[in-house]
Write an enzyme that holds these catalytic residues in place. Structure first.
Site, PDB file in Angstrom:
ATOM      1  N   GLU A 135       1.761 106.371 114.123  1.00 47.78           N
ATOM      2  CA  GLU A 135       2.311 106.832 115.406  1.00 47.78           C
ATOM      3  C   GLU A 135       1.622 106.207 116.617  1.00 47.78           C
ATOM      4  OE1 GLU A 135       3.684 111.300 114.260  1.00 47.78           O
ATOM      5  OE2 GLU A 135       1.571 111.034 114.568  1.00 47.78           O
TER       6      GLU A 135
HETATM    7  C1  NGO Z   1       2.239 113.292 111.035  1.00 47.25           C
HETATM    8  C2  NGO Z   1       1.268 112.832 112.102  1.00 47.25           C
HETATM    9  C3  NGO Z   1       0.066 113.765 112.243  1.00 47.25           C
HETATM   10  C4  NGO Z   1       0.512 115.211 112.283  1.00 47.25           C
HETATM   11  C5  NGO Z   1       1.324 115.516 111.045  1.00 47.25           C
HETATM   12  C6  NGO Z   1       1.812 116.943 111.032  1.00 47.25           C
HETATM   13  C7  NGO Z   1       1.087 111.540 110.260  1.00 47.25           C
HETATM   14  C8  NGO Z   1       0.677 110.492 109.333  1.00 47.25           C
HETATM   15  N1  NGO Z   1       0.853 111.549 111.550  1.00 47.25           N
HETATM   16  O1  NGO Z   1       1.717 112.649 109.860  1.00 47.25           O
HETATM   17  O2  NGO Z   1      -0.638 113.419 113.398  1.00 47.25           O
HETATM   18  O3  NGO Z   1      -0.611 116.041 112.326  1.00 47.25           O
HETATM   19  O4  NGO Z   1       2.433 114.667 110.919  1.00 47.25           O
HETATM   20  O5  NGO Z   1       2.573 117.276 109.919  1.00 47.25           O
END
Ligand code: NGO
Length: 526
Positions: free
Chosen positions: A340
């Site tokens: 992200e």
């Molecule tokens: C995503 C995000 C995390 C969140 C999570 C919550 C990934 C790999 N990045 O997973 O920052 O905490 O969802 O479910």
């Protein structure tokens, strides 16, 4: 320190005693006389189980024998007798075997084991006279002991109270995947050393071999870095919701690593980058492109922070962090996050990840990153942890990299079980216990096969989880199912059979004082 060890041993004893005390098979499904190994409800399900309908009884003459001349095996022997003695109240001794052990002995040995058992496989043979646990490697003996922990029962066939039996037969067992893990996010909410050790204890009972610690994120930096002390002094000082946060000193981190290693569990440290870095950016202005440190962050948004990929100081910072953490981490992996990174342009993200891979390699570690790292040029030994994008998974294998399977719709144990679950998120799915069990890593993504996959991992993100009780509630009863997906061949996995084995573990959870979700889909034994 000694007091601490003593306390831990005491806790361990209580757990072992209670596990054994509850493995009494209720009258409604009483096994064949006197015990039935095939009915014992082992999770993960072993590869082969042959029951012979008798039992080995533990009594005051029982002795544990181990191969002579190995401190490591002797230590495993002590681990076993500790468990047995606390469960039975007996004073079983451990001895190095000088000759063929006789009747009434439990033998732990590396000799004569089939080398096809691999690193963690074992053969457990129980007769009325003897228990023989053999493995090619010490880790296999440790995994086999977990099977003994799960199958030991209170003896209900004799008048004698306080006597224990191990059902007879043979179990030949080894894992399907070499990596079976859980991730714990200690950044969104901080969890101290004792909580992490509890989690490690729980993992060991289900033969999980990896704990991935998500040590940094926007909300907190959780590991001491001697060359960048403000990361923890400032960056570790809060958490989601504005609580006081916390961090591990290097000594505490090493203590966790050792506690895990004693249970043949590898710690994978993660420093998330270039996004999810607000805590670092708030601690050192020079890591920001504009040279200004943002405020600490205590919310739960994602995708707004980025290290300045164009500044040289960023790579000096990463080099220091990777060097210090790698020096404390005996395991092969360093997790670089990479998810992200919406605040980083893709043309900056790609060279950044490429450069970070070189740094990790320089310190002798293998890269794991969330599946987005497949946008960069992956090293052949890099691992993409597949959580969201099938396209990224295919990109990774096209480059010869391996996949760690953590699909959010199945393996994210921070997801709510259903709409009424008081904790957790649901952006990926509601995940009931059968949903989290009913999938196969080797067929989940078309084009990604077993050969591409190193294993499975269940991530526990902690935006909504503030205490160990919360972690337990989301882990149990899903974690044992993920452990089985990683260990047991797909051909032996079937929810309609598994749910009856899982049903027996409710009593274990209760005895261990684990706060678990009593799913209506599991026929819990009373
Ligand atoms: C995503 C995000 C995390 C969140 C999570 C919550 C990934 C790999 N990045 O997973 O920052 O905490 O969802 O479910």
């Amino acid at each position: 320190m000694n007091v601490l060890i003593h306390k831990l041993m005491k806790n361990l004893r209580i757990i072992v005693l209670t596990i054994a005390a509850v493995m009494i098979i209720p009258a409604s499904c009483k096994p064949k006389e006197p015990t039935d190994l095939a009915m014992s409800g082992i999770i993960p399900r072993p590869v082969t189980v042959t029951a012979t309908g008798e039992a080995f009884t533990l009594n005051s003459r029982t002795t544990v024998f181990v191969d002579a001349g190995s401190d490591e095996i002797l230590k495993i022997g002590y681990y076993l007798v500790d468990q047995l003695n606390s469960s039975t109240g007996l004073e079983i001794a451990v001895q190095e075997a000088q000759e063929e052990p006789g009747k009434g002995s439990i033998l732990l040995t590396l000799s004569g084991a089939d080398h096809n058992l691999g690193e963690e496989g074992y053969v457990l043979t129980v007769t009325r006279q003897q228990v023989n646990l053999s493995a090619a490697k010490p880790a296999g003996l440790f995994r086999g002991i977990q099977t003994i922990r799960q199958i030991m029962e209170k003896d209900t066939s004799s008048e004698k109270t306080g006597s224990f039996v191990i059902p007879s037969g043979t179990i030949t067992d080894h894992p399907e995947y070499s990596y079976r893990g859980m991730m714990l996010d200690v950044s969104r909410h901080f969890f101290g050393v004792e909580d992490v050790k509890k989690v490690i204890e729980y993992l060991s009972l289900y033969k999980i071999n990896t704990l991935h610690l998500h040590l940094s994120d926007d909300q907190g930096w959780r590991i001491e870095i001697k060359t960048w002390p403000n990361l923890t002094a400032h960056g570790g000082s809060t958490q989601v919701g504005g609580g006081e946060g916390g961090f591990y000193t290097q000594e505490q981190y090493s203590d966790i690593v050792k506690f895990a290693a004693d249970r043949y569990i590898t710690i994978v440290p993660e420093i998330d980058m270039p996004g999810h870095t607000n805590a670092a950016l708030a601690s050192y202005p020079e890591l920001n492109c504009d040279g200004k440190a943002p405020e600490l962050y205590t919310g739960t948004e994602v995708g707004f922070s980025s290290l300045c990929t164009k500044k040289e100081i960023t790579y000096k910072f990463i080099d220091d962090v990777v060097r210090e953490i790698s020096a404390l981490t005996p395991g092969p992996f360093f997790h670089v996050g990479g998810d992200e990174s919406h605040a980083t342009k893709v043309e900056d993200y790609i060279p950044f990840i490429n450069r970070v891979q070189d740094i990790v390699e320089k310190y002798g570690k293998q890269v794991i990153g969330w599946d987005e790292i497949a946008l960069a040029s992956l090293k052949p030994n890099s691992v993409a942890q597949c959580w969201a994008s099938e396209e990224n998974a295919l990109k990774a294998i096209a480059q010869g990299a391996k996949i760690l399977m953590s699909p959010a719709k199945k393996a994210y144990i921070d997801m709510q079980y259903d709409k009424s679950t008081p904790l957790g998120l649901h952006w990926a799915a509601y995940i009931e216990v059968d949903d989290s069990y009913n999938w196969d890593p080797a067929t989940y993504i078309p084009g990604v096969t077993k050969e591409n996959i190193i294993g499975v991992e269940a991530p526990m993100w902690t935006e909504t989880l503030t205490k160990l009780d919360d972690i337990e509630y989301m882990m149990f009863p899903r974690l044992p199912g993920i452990a089985e997906i990683g260990w047991t061949p797909a051909s032996l996995r079937n929810w309609d059979e598994y749910k009856f084995r899982l049903a027996k573990h409710g009593k274990i959870f209760e005895a261990m004082d684990i706060n678990y979700y009593r799913s209506p889909r599991v026929p819990w034994e009373e």
